[in-house]
Design a protein around this motif. Structure first.
Motif, PDB file in Angstrom:
ATOM      1  N   LYS A 111      -1.035  -1.396   9.301  1.00  0.00           N
ATOM      2  CA  LYS A 111      -2.171  -2.036   8.655  1.00  0.00           C
ATOM      3  C   LYS A 111      -3.004  -0.986   7.927  1.00  0.00           C
ATOM      4  O   LYS A 111      -3.310   0.073   8.475  1.00  0.00           O
ATOM      5  N   LEU A 112      -3.356  -1.275   6.680  1.00  0.00           N
ATOM      6  CA  LEU A 112      -4.093  -0.316   5.851  1.00  0.00           C
ATOM      7  C   LEU A 112      -5.543  -0.752   5.702  1.00  0.00           C
ATOM      8  O   LEU A 112      -5.877  -1.943   5.847  1.00  0.00           O
ATOM      9  N   PRO A 113      -6.427   0.177   5.379  1.00  0.00           N
ATOM     10  CA  PRO A 113      -7.840  -0.175   5.168  1.00  0.00           C
ATOM     11  C   PRO A 113      -8.012  -1.020   3.914  1.00  0.00           C
ATOM     12  O   PRO A 113      -7.101  -1.128   3.079  1.00  0.00           O
ATOM     13  N   ALA A 114      -9.182  -1.610   3.781  1.00  0.00           N
ATOM     14  CA  ALA A 114      -9.476  -2.449   2.618  1.00  0.00           C
ATOM     15  C   ALA A 114      -9.286  -1.649   1.335  1.00  0.00           C
ATOM     16  O   ALA A 114      -9.654  -0.476   1.248  1.00  0.00           O
ATOM     17  N   GLY A 115      -8.716  -2.301   0.344  1.00  0.00           N
ATOM     18  CA  GLY A 115      -8.487  -1.640  -0.935  1.00  0.00           C
ATOM     19  C   GLY A 115      -7.073  -1.130  -1.113  1.00  0.00           C
ATOM     20  O   GLY A 115      -6.725  -0.651  -2.200  1.00  0.00           O
ATOM     21  N   TRP A 116      -6.258  -1.260  -0.089  1.00  0.00           N
ATOM     22  CA  TRP A 116      -4.879  -0.779  -0.165  1.00  0.00           C
ATOM     23  C   TRP A 116      -3.911  -1.888   0.240  1.00  0.00           C
ATOM     24  O   TRP A 116      -4.193  -2.680   1.135  1.00  0.00           O
ATOM     25  N   ARG A 117      -2.773  -1.917  -0.435  1.00  0.00           N
ATOM     26  CA  ARG A 117      -1.707  -2.840  -0.076  1.00  0.00           C
ATOM     27  C   ARG A 117      -0.366  -2.103  -0.197  1.00  0.00           C
ATOM     28  O   ARG A 117      -0.155  -1.346  -1.147  1.00  0.00           O
ATOM     29  N   VAL A 118       0.495  -2.324   0.771  1.00  0.00           N
ATOM     30  CA  VAL A 118       1.833  -1.744   0.708  1.00  0.00           C
ATOM     31  C   VAL A 118       2.834  -2.833   1.051  1.00  0.00           C
ATOM     32  O   VAL A 118       2.632  -3.617   1.980  1.00  0.00           O
ATOM     33  N   GLU A 119       3.895  -2.922   0.265  1.00  0.00           N
ATOM     34  CA  GLU A 119       4.944  -3.916   0.471  1.00  0.00           C
ATOM     35  C   GLU A 119       6.300  -3.224   0.496  1.00  0.00           C
ATOM     36  O   GLU A 119       6.499  -2.188  -0.149  1.00  0.00           O
ATOM     37  N   VAL A 120       7.221  -3.816   1.230  1.00  0.00           N
ATOM     38  CA  VAL A 120       8.579  -3.291   1.283  1.00  0.00           C
ATOM     39  C   VAL A 120       9.551  -4.464   1.256  1.00  0.00           C
ATOM     40  O   VAL A 120       9.274  -5.536   1.805  1.00  0.00           O
ATOM     41  N   ALA A 121      10.673  -4.263   0.596  1.00  0.00           N
ATOM     42  CA  ALA A 121      11.743  -5.259   0.574  1.00  0.00           C
ATOM     43  C   ALA A 121      13.074  -4.521   0.609  1.00  0.00           C
ATOM     44  O   ALA A 121      13.256  -3.529  -0.112  1.00  0.00           O
ATOM     45  N   ILE A 122      13.995  -4.995   1.445  1.00  0.00           N
ATOM     46  CA  ILE A 122      15.309  -4.376   1.595  1.00  0.00           C
ATOM     47  C   ILE A 122      16.356  -5.477   1.546  1.00  0.00           C
ATOM     48  O   ILE A 122      16.213  -6.513   2.201  1.00  0.00           O
ATOM     49  N   ARG A 123      17.407  -5.258   0.763  1.00  0.00           N
ATOM     50  CA  ARG A 123      18.525  -6.197   0.708  1.00  0.00           C
ATOM     51  C   ARG A 123      19.822  -5.432   0.911  1.00  0.00           C
ATOM     52  O   ARG A 123      20.090  -4.449   0.224  1.00  0.00           O
ATOM     53  N   SER A 124      20.601  -5.886   1.876  1.00  0.00           N
ATOM     54  CA  SER A 124      21.852  -5.214   2.196  1.00  0.00           C
ATOM     55  C   SER A 124      22.965  -5.696   1.285  1.00  0.00           C
ATOM     56  O   SER A 124      22.980  -6.858   0.857  1.00  0.00           O
TER      57      SER A 124
END
Length: 366
Positions: A148-161
Motif C-alpha cells: 500500500k502506497l501513500p496518497a498521491g501514488w499508484r502502482v499497478e502490475v499485470a502478468i500474463r503467462s
C-alpha cells in the motif's frame, strides 16, 4: 524460550507429524480395502446379473483409485481388477468384444499407474500433488502483491503467462521501507511452466533480499544467489527501481533487461531510462550502474519484460516505441487500469509478458 522448552516443543511437533503420517497411511489402506471390496461386489453382481450390472463398471473404482491411492496400492488394485475382469470373461466364453474389454481395462489401469508413479516421485499421493502445485502458484502470485502506497501514488502490475498457464517466468517482488518503494521485475529464462519452478525459487530469494540489503547491493546479491545454484544454461534478467515517495527521485538498475521508460507529464514526452548491466548468473562480480531521475506529479515510470516489446519480427527498440504509443492512450485516464490493458494490447502471445506502472498522480484525491 529455554533450551528444555525448545526440545519439548520439537518433540511435540515430531509426534504430531508422525501421527498425521500414520493417519494418512491408514486412510490410504482403508480406501484400498474399500475399493477392492467394491470391485469384488461389482464382479459378483455382474456375473449374476449381467444385464443389470455391466462388467464395465469395474473401470469406475479403478479410476477413483488412481486419484486416491498410492503407487503400490494402485498396482495391487489394478491387478485385482484385471483378475476379476478376466474371470468374468472366461466364465462367459472368449469373444472379441470381451477380450477387447479386458484389454481396455488393462490400458486404463496402466494409465492410472503411470500417473501415480509420477506423483510417487514427489512423495505424495492422490490429489495432494495437484494441491501442492496450486499452493506453489498461489505463493508465486502472493509474492507479486504490491504494498500500500501513500496518497498521491499508484502502482499497478499485470502478468500474463505464455500459453495461458498459471505459472510464469516473469514475476514481481516489491516492498516499502523508510518511504522508499523498491520494485524488481524479474524475467527467468524460458517461459510458462518450464520457467515457473525457477521463478518460484527466485521470487522467494529476491523477495527476502529486497529492502534488506542496500538498494545498490540488490542486483549483486541476486547475482551471487543465482551463481550458487550452479544452473547450466539458466539465467535471469531484472529491472530494479528504488523510488523515494517523498521527493519522487529514483534510481533504476537493470541486469540484461529492457530499459524502463518514463512519461513526463509537463512535456508529454517519453524518455528511456537506460541502465545497462549484464544478465544475472553469467558473471562473478558484475557492476550495475544506476540511471537516476525524478517523477514529478503526473509522471509515470514503466517497467516491463521483453515479452512486451520483442518478437521474432520486431526488435526491442521498435517494440518500446510501440509500447509507448499504446501507453500514450492511457494518459487521459491517469493510467488507471493501464497495466492490464497494455499486457492485453502489446504482450506477445508466445512469451511471458509483464508490466509495472508507477504513477505519481497530479491530483492525489482523484
Amino acid at each position: 524460550m529455554s533450551k528444555s522448552g525448545g526440545v519439548a516443543l520439537a518433540r511435540r511437533i515430531g509426534r504430531r507429524v508422525e501421527a498425521l503420517g500414520r493417519r494418512a497411511r491408514k486412510s490410504h489402506r482403508v480406501a484400498f480395502v474399500a475399493l477392492a471390496v467394491v470391485q469384488l461386489v461389482i464382479a459378483i453382481a455382474s456375473h449374476a446379473w449381467m444385464t443389470l450390472v455391466p462388467t464395465s463398471f469395474l473401470i469406475i473404482p479403478l479410476v477413483v483409485g488412481g486419484v486416491l491411492l498410492r503407487f503400490g496400492e494402485l498396482v495391487a488394485l489394478t491387478g485385482i481388477t484385471a483378475a476379476l475382469g478376466s474371470f468374468i470373461v472366461l466364465s462367459r466364453g472368449l469373444t472379441s468384444p470381451r477380450v477387447g474389454f479386458v484389454l481396455v481395462l488393462v490400458i486404463v489401469g496402466w494409465i492410472m499407474i503411470a500417473s501415480a508413479k509420477v506423483r510417487s516421485r514427489l512423495g505424495v499421493a492422490g490429489t495432494r500433488s495437484e494441491s501442492m502445485l496450486m499452493e506453489l502458484r498461489d505463493t508465486l502470485t502472493a509474492q507479486g502483491e504490491l504494498p500500500k502506497l501513500p496518497a498521491g501514488w499508484r502502482v499497478e502490475v499485470a502478468i500474463r503467462s505464455a500459453g495461458g498457464s498459471s505459472f510464469s517466468g516473469d514475476f514481481v517482488v516489491s516492498t516499502v521501507h523508510d518511504d522508499v518503494l523498491e520494485v524488481a521485475l524479474v524475467d527467468v529464462s524460458g517461459k510458462g511452466i518450464d520457467a515457473g519452478t525457477r521463478a518460484l525459487l527466485l521470487s522467494g530469494a529476491f523477495g527476502g533480499l529486497l529492502g534488506v540489503v542496500p538498494e545498490e547491493d540488490f542486483l549483486p546479491s541476486a547475482n551471487r544467489y543465482i551463481r550458487r545454484q550452479d544452473w547450466d544454461d539458466d539465467f535471469a534478467t531484472v529491472v530494479h527501481v528504488a523510488m523515494d515517495l517523498r521527493s519522487g527521485e529514483f534510481d533504476v538498475r537493470t541486469a540484461g533487461h529492457p530499459p524502463a521508460i518514463q512519461f513526463d507529464a509537463w512535456s508529454g514526452r517519453w524518455q528511456t531510462r537506460d541502465a545497462d548491466g549484464p544478465l544475472l548468473g553469467l558473471m562473478e562480480a558484475p557492476e550495475f550502474a544506476p540511471n537516476s531521475g525524478q517523477l514529478k506529479p503526473g509522471d509515470a515510470l514503466f517497467l516491463y519484460s521483453d515479452g512486451m516489446v520483442e518478437t521474432p519480427r520486431r526488435d526491442i527498440g521498435r517494440g518500446t516505441d510501440r509500447l509507448a504509443g499504446h501507453a500514450e492512450r492511457l494518459v487521459a485516464q491517469g493510467f488507471q487500469g493501464g497495466a492490464a490493458e497494455l499486457v492485453a494490447a502489446a504482450g506477445g502471445p508466445g512469451d511471458d509478458s509483464a508490466i509495472v506502472i508507477i504513477h505519481r498522480m497530479a491530483h492525489p484525491l482523484s
